[in-house]
Design an enzyme around this catalytic site. Sequence first.
Site, PDB file in Angstrom:
ATOM      1  N   LYS A  93      41.867  41.450 -25.682  1.00 56.30           N
ATOM      2  CA  LYS A  93      41.316  41.583 -27.038  1.00 56.30           C
ATOM      3  C   LYS A  93      42.363  42.213 -27.947  1.00 56.30           C
ATOM      4  CE  LYS A  93      36.585  42.231 -25.336  1.00 56.30           C
ATOM      5  NZ  LYS A  93      35.770  41.137 -25.801  1.00 56.30           N
ATOM      6  N   HIS A 152      36.328  47.571 -17.613  1.00 49.60           N
ATOM      7  CA  HIS A 152      36.503  47.532 -19.067  1.00 49.60           C
ATOM      8  C   HIS A 152      36.576  48.927 -19.718  1.00 49.60           C
ATOM      9  CE1 HIS A 152      35.776  43.438 -18.259  1.00 49.60           C
ATOM     10  NE2 HIS A 152      34.474  43.412 -18.398  1.00 49.60           N
TER      11      HIS A 152
HETATM   12  C1  BG6 Z   1      31.761  41.120 -18.292  1.00 47.16           C
HETATM   13  C2  BG6 Z   1      30.486  41.661 -17.702  1.00 47.16           C
HETATM   14  O1  BG6 Z   1      32.854  41.486 -17.511  1.00 47.16           O
HETATM   15  O2  BG6 Z   1      31.924  41.642 -19.612  1.00 47.16           O
HETATM   16  C3  BG6 Z   1      29.312  41.293 -18.579  1.00 47.16           C
HETATM   17  O3  BG6 Z   1      30.303  41.125 -16.401  1.00 47.16           O
HETATM   18  C4  BG6 Z   1      29.534  41.761 -20.000  1.00 47.16           C
HETATM   19  O4  BG6 Z   1      28.106  41.850 -18.064  1.00 47.16           O
HETATM   20  C5  BG6 Z   1      30.890  41.296 -20.511  1.00 47.16           C
HETATM   21  O5  BG6 Z   1      28.502  41.237 -20.798  1.00 47.16           O
HETATM   22  C6  BG6 Z   1      31.203  41.928 -21.847  1.00 47.16           C
HETATM   23  O6  BG6 Z   1      32.329  41.314 -22.403  1.00 47.16           O
HETATM   24  P1  BG6 Z   1      32.497  41.192 -23.981  1.00 47.16           P
HETATM   25  O7  BG6 Z   1      33.856  40.583 -24.143  1.00 47.16           O
HETATM   26  O8  BG6 Z   1      31.380  40.334 -24.476  1.00 47.16           O
HETATM   27  O9  BG6 Z   1      32.412  42.593 -24.507  1.00 47.16           O
END
Ligand code: BG6
Length: 501
Positions: A187, A245
């Site tokens: 991102k 994340h």
């Molecule tokens: C994924 C998770 O890795 O990331 C999901 O497994 C989550 O549950 C997603 O919704 C979120 O990604 P983003 O890019 O939409 O924030």
Amino acid sequence: MNDRAKAAPSCVFVIFGAAGDLTRRLLMPAIYNLSRAGLLAEDFKIVGVARGEKSDEEFRAELDGSIRDFAEGSDSDGPWTWLRSRVNYLKGDLTDTATYRALGERLEKAGRENALFYLATPPSVFAPVIEHLGRAKLLDESGGGWRRVIIEKPFGTDLESAKALNRKILSVMSERQIFRIDHYLGKETVQNIMVLRFGNGIFEPMWNRNHIDHVQITVAETVGVEGRGKFYDATGALRDMIPNHLFQLLELTAMEPPTCFDAEAVRTEKAKVLQAVHPFGHNDAERSVVRGQYTAGTVNGKAMKAYRQSPDVAPDSRTETYVALKLMMDNWRWAGVPFYLRTGKALETRHSEIVIRFKQAPFALFRDTPVDSLTPNDLVLHLQPEEGVTVSFGVKKPGPKVAMRGVEMRFDYKDYFKVMPSTGYETLIYDCMTGDTTLFKRAEEIEAGWRIVQPMLDLWAGGAMDAPAPYRAGSQGPKEADELLARDGRQWRALVGPDRP
Ligand code: BG6
């Protein structure tokens, strides 16, 4: 990214799991965006591998739909016509040696030595696929070209399984060949954290315990578990989001400046952040972590069923759909500064941000303006859906009396830049093809992430803790998460959507 970049070296891009959702929603649109930006080699090729019986043309027709539905601003001519003609299909069972033999023949026929294998598969087959690739000598670089593997999350389900997977990977290829992906690092706004911190003189001198009171990292989602009940009920919010994340965001926020912007220097500094996180003991894990599970409610004006009523979710499930935690860091820069992390599904608004809360002015200078009503000085990095930075501070309200009011200075990406359509995977795929590992995770980083959360997983697995705290779908999360901060005399920044001030 095409400002800086030239086309990547030619290669065959092999997708294992070519019929899956990831391929359709993200990989193909990302590859298409790369082709639109002129970043693919002229003889770039794709081989999609999946179980079903279909011809190249049938597979291409399926991908037409993927590009139409998931690539922003796509057209039917030009780049897609070119890219679609580069796509081939291979029917194969990923547990069968014959599949890899056939793939080897395809690669030979394509006359291409560079090959990138993308594991867009369920995690249960990561290890078998890697083993097969090794046995079929498809990872062998002695012919002069490179062979690389991109592996998706979840990377293991706990510390032991992550270590076992790393051992398996490193028994058939070198660390240099493996690209452990975390799409958050693709991102733009996440990559900007480093640029903001290390490309400017004004932030870094204040980026430490002397000036910062605490840090909040939030990834709030409005989506529920949707059709992923089977995966999610066995996984939960902690495993799904925190060691990957949210820890990426933590690392970029807390890392020391690397000595240069090269992959090893950056990854080494990031890894040190996780090493510095104060380990949770049994009691801390109970006091510093809150988990929640959503009940029925309304999100964005639409009714949402309770998590326990979702397909493939146990009616008495104790899986968390929300988690908030407090981390402390044992290092010189951050000692005594709490980092509060939270993430959850079915919340009031989709909003991801990092809040740096600075310490208050040391005393109330202005009569009738008690210090506790001063506007907090926050530097907020908005990651999604809005992308930008705000700084909040207090100013004097016009008039004869000295009165203060909080105001904001705001930078929005969209005001300055024409943002190219992006899925977040473009940079990562391009970097893999050019051999840049900066935005990928090393084995030790993955293991350090799991090591931090393992005490919580153990505690919950033991059933010793209460069931997750309920919160209404469409709310700001469980009240227990507010209490976590209230115990320290602090509060979360409200989750506000784009329409609310
Ligand atoms: C994924 C998770 O890795 O990331 C999901 O497994 C989550 O549950 C997603 O919704 C979120 O990604 P983003 O890019 O939409 O924030």
